[in-house]
Design a protein around this motif. Structure first.
Motif, PDB file in Angstrom:
ATOM      1  N   PRO A 117       0.934  -1.272   0.079  1.00  0.00           N
ATOM      2  CA  PRO A 117       0.053  -0.053  -0.082  1.00  0.00           C
ATOM      3  C   PRO A 117       0.780   1.429  -0.019  1.00  0.00           C
ATOM      4  O   PRO A 117       1.782   1.429   0.636  1.00  0.00           O
ATOM      5  CB  PRO A 117      -0.823  -0.115   1.414  1.00  0.00           C
ATOM      6  CG  PRO A 117      -0.624  -1.562   1.620  1.00  0.00           C
ATOM      7  CD  PRO A 117       0.584  -2.081   1.089  1.00  0.00           C
ATOM      8  N   THR A 138      -0.792   4.648  -0.826  1.00  0.00           N
ATOM      9  CA  THR A 138      -1.705   5.874  -0.877  1.00  0.00           C
ATOM     10  C   THR A 138      -1.904   6.123   0.573  1.00  0.00           C
ATOM     11  O   THR A 138      -2.890   5.737   1.334  1.00  0.00           O
ATOM     12  CB  THR A 138      -2.929   5.544  -1.642  1.00  0.00           C
ATOM     13  OG1 THR A 138      -2.733   5.092  -3.044  1.00  0.00           O
ATOM     14  CG2 THR A 138      -3.836   6.614  -1.552  1.00  0.00           C
ATOM     15  N   TYR A 139      -1.319   7.276   0.927  1.00  0.00           N
ATOM     16  CA  TYR A 139      -1.506   7.721   2.454  1.00  0.00           C
ATOM     17  C   TYR A 139      -2.499   8.705   2.626  1.00  0.00           C
ATOM     18  O   TYR A 139      -2.523   9.958   2.667  1.00  0.00           O
ATOM     19  CB  TYR A 139      -0.033   8.520   2.903  1.00  0.00           C
ATOM     20  CG  TYR A 139       1.001   7.392   2.904  1.00  0.00           C
ATOM     21  CD1 TYR A 139       1.378   6.851   4.010  1.00  0.00           C
ATOM     22  CD2 TYR A 139       1.764   7.110   1.848  1.00  0.00           C
ATOM     23  CE1 TYR A 139       2.407   5.910   4.379  1.00  0.00           C
ATOM     24  CE2 TYR A 139       2.783   6.193   1.964  1.00  0.00           C
ATOM     25  CZ  TYR A 139       3.077   5.538   3.088  1.00  0.00           C
ATOM     26  OH  TYR A 139       4.008   4.677   3.262  1.00  0.00           O
ATOM     27  N   ASP A 140      -3.928   8.100   2.513  1.00  0.00           N
ATOM     28  CA  ASP A 140      -5.084   9.038   2.563  1.00  0.00           C
ATOM     29  C   ASP A 140      -5.486   8.994   3.990  1.00  0.00           C
ATOM     30  O   ASP A 140      -6.724   9.749   4.144  1.00  0.00           O
ATOM     31  CB  ASP A 140      -5.904   8.503   1.553  1.00  0.00           C
ATOM     32  CG  ASP A 140      -6.417   7.046   1.631  1.00  0.00           C
ATOM     33  OD1 ASP A 140      -5.950   6.526   2.703  1.00  0.00           O
ATOM     34  OD2 ASP A 140      -7.070   6.463   0.812  1.00  0.00           O
ATOM     35  N   ALA A 172      -1.203   4.429   5.230  1.00  0.00           N
ATOM     36  CA  ALA A 172      -1.613   3.761   4.187  1.00  0.00           C
ATOM     37  C   ALA A 172      -2.380   2.540   4.562  1.00  0.00           C
ATOM     38  O   ALA A 172      -1.737   1.889   5.066  1.00  0.00           O
ATOM     39  CB  ALA A 172      -0.607   3.629   3.142  1.00  0.00           C
ATOM     40  N   THR A 173      -3.575   2.520   4.383  1.00  0.00           N
ATOM     41  CA  THR A 173      -4.255   1.245   5.217  1.00  0.00           C
ATOM     42  C   THR A 173      -4.249   0.036   4.321  1.00  0.00           C
ATOM     43  O   THR A 173      -4.294  -0.130   3.107  1.00  0.00           O
ATOM     44  CB  THR A 173      -5.904   1.616   5.152  1.00  0.00           C
ATOM     45  OG1 THR A 173      -6.113   3.024   5.820  1.00  0.00           O
ATOM     46  CG2 THR A 173      -6.703   0.751   5.825  1.00  0.00           C
ATOM     47  N   GLY A 191      -1.791  -0.456   9.092  1.00  0.00           N
ATOM     48  CA  GLY A 191      -1.345   0.709   8.036  1.00  0.00           C
ATOM     49  C   GLY A 191       0.002   0.637   8.127  1.00  0.00           C
ATOM     50  O   GLY A 191       0.785   0.218   9.183  1.00  0.00           O
TER      51      GLY A 191
END
Length: 278
Positions: free
Chosen positions: A44, A46-48, A102-103, A114
């Motif tokens: 993963p 994408t650090y949303d 990022a989950t 994460g």
């Protein structure tokens, strides 16, 4: 170990099919991390997720200001006595700091899992803890693609025997020490004495008597991943192999090898034999 038919051994061991999580060899020797099938090997990125670390839970989980409990994916103390150092490091690095994550889903306890970094930083908490020798990389389904980079991050610390690496890896011949970690993830290393082939499970045998010695039990996906990289199970016989997994009792102590990322190997084979079916 003498040749055996597959059926009796499989019956004797069938109740011990635990899913494990795994490899350790020094940087001074040639090593290879065996990759799982590409569709499983994601990392993963994408650090949303956003939050502020308000506290630490037992075991090093992060408690965020909004009440979410966040577990750091892909890390383990591997049974070593490193929890005080882990807590001290997380207090230094992350406590009362804003983070991004990022989950990688939720675990069976409902914790969010994460890959975590401080807001505005490129390096992750995983990177920092591995580099300090405070934790070991642990293969998990949703972060298998992160393992090559994480092994690189931990290698200097483990070569220098820093932190938890003062206790790891456990010698595959040290049965009492391995059994003392039953039910826990750890790292075991030694020379594969022989390999065995069953109908559904193959074996890496670290001693002459499977009912008392350390064994790695390769399930089909791990064997397929191994073969996809051009290495057969037989080619591991005689090599120095390190495995990461959860210790279970199956006559002798054993790991279930679900993913090839649980294994590292090095060197040329050194005069072992290959067993027949067992």
């Amino acid at each position: 170990m003498t040749a055996r038919s597959a059926a009796p051994a499989l019956r004797a061991r069938s109740r011990w099919r635990a899913h494990a999580l795994s490899g350790l060899v020094g940087a001074a020797v040639l090593s290879a991390v065996l990759s799982a099938p590409a569709l499983a090997a994601n990392c993963p990125g994408t650090y949303d997720g956003r939050g502020r670390v308000a506290g630490l839970e037992p075991g090093g989980d992060l408690r965020l200001a909004d009440g979410i409990v966040l577990r750091l994916a892909g890390l383990s103390l591997a049974g070593a006595s490193g929890e005080p150092a882990l807590r001290a490091a997380l207090e230094e690095i992350a406590l009362e700091r804003d983070i991004e994550f990022a989950t990688a889903g939720k675990d069976r306890y409902g914790r969010l899992v994460g890959i975590v970094r401080l807001s505005g930083h490129a390096a992750t908490l995983q990177d920092e803890l591995l580099a300090r020798g405070i934790a070991a990389a642990r293969p998990e389904k949703d972060v298998l693609g992160c393992m090559p980079a994480w092994l690189d991050r931990e290698r200097p610390a483990r070569d220098a025997k820093l932190g938890i690496w003062a206790e790891l890896p456990l010698d595959a011949r040290g049965i009492a020490a391995i059994r003392a970690r039953e039910g826990r993830f750890t790292i075991v290393a030694g020379r594969v004495r022989s390999v065995g082939n069953g109908r559904r499970v193959d074996y890496l045998n670290f001693g002459p008597v499977w009912r008392q010695d350390m064994t790695g039990r390769l399930e089909k996906p791990a064997r397929i991943a191994l073969e996809a990289r051009g290495t057969t199970l037989a080619e591991l016989a005689g090599r120095h192999v390190a495995m990461r997994g959860t210790v279970l009792e199956a006559g002798g102590p054993a790991f279930d090898i679900v993913w090839a990322e649980q294994i590292e190997w090095s060197g040329a084979a050194t005069g072992t034999r290959q067993a027949g079916e067992r």
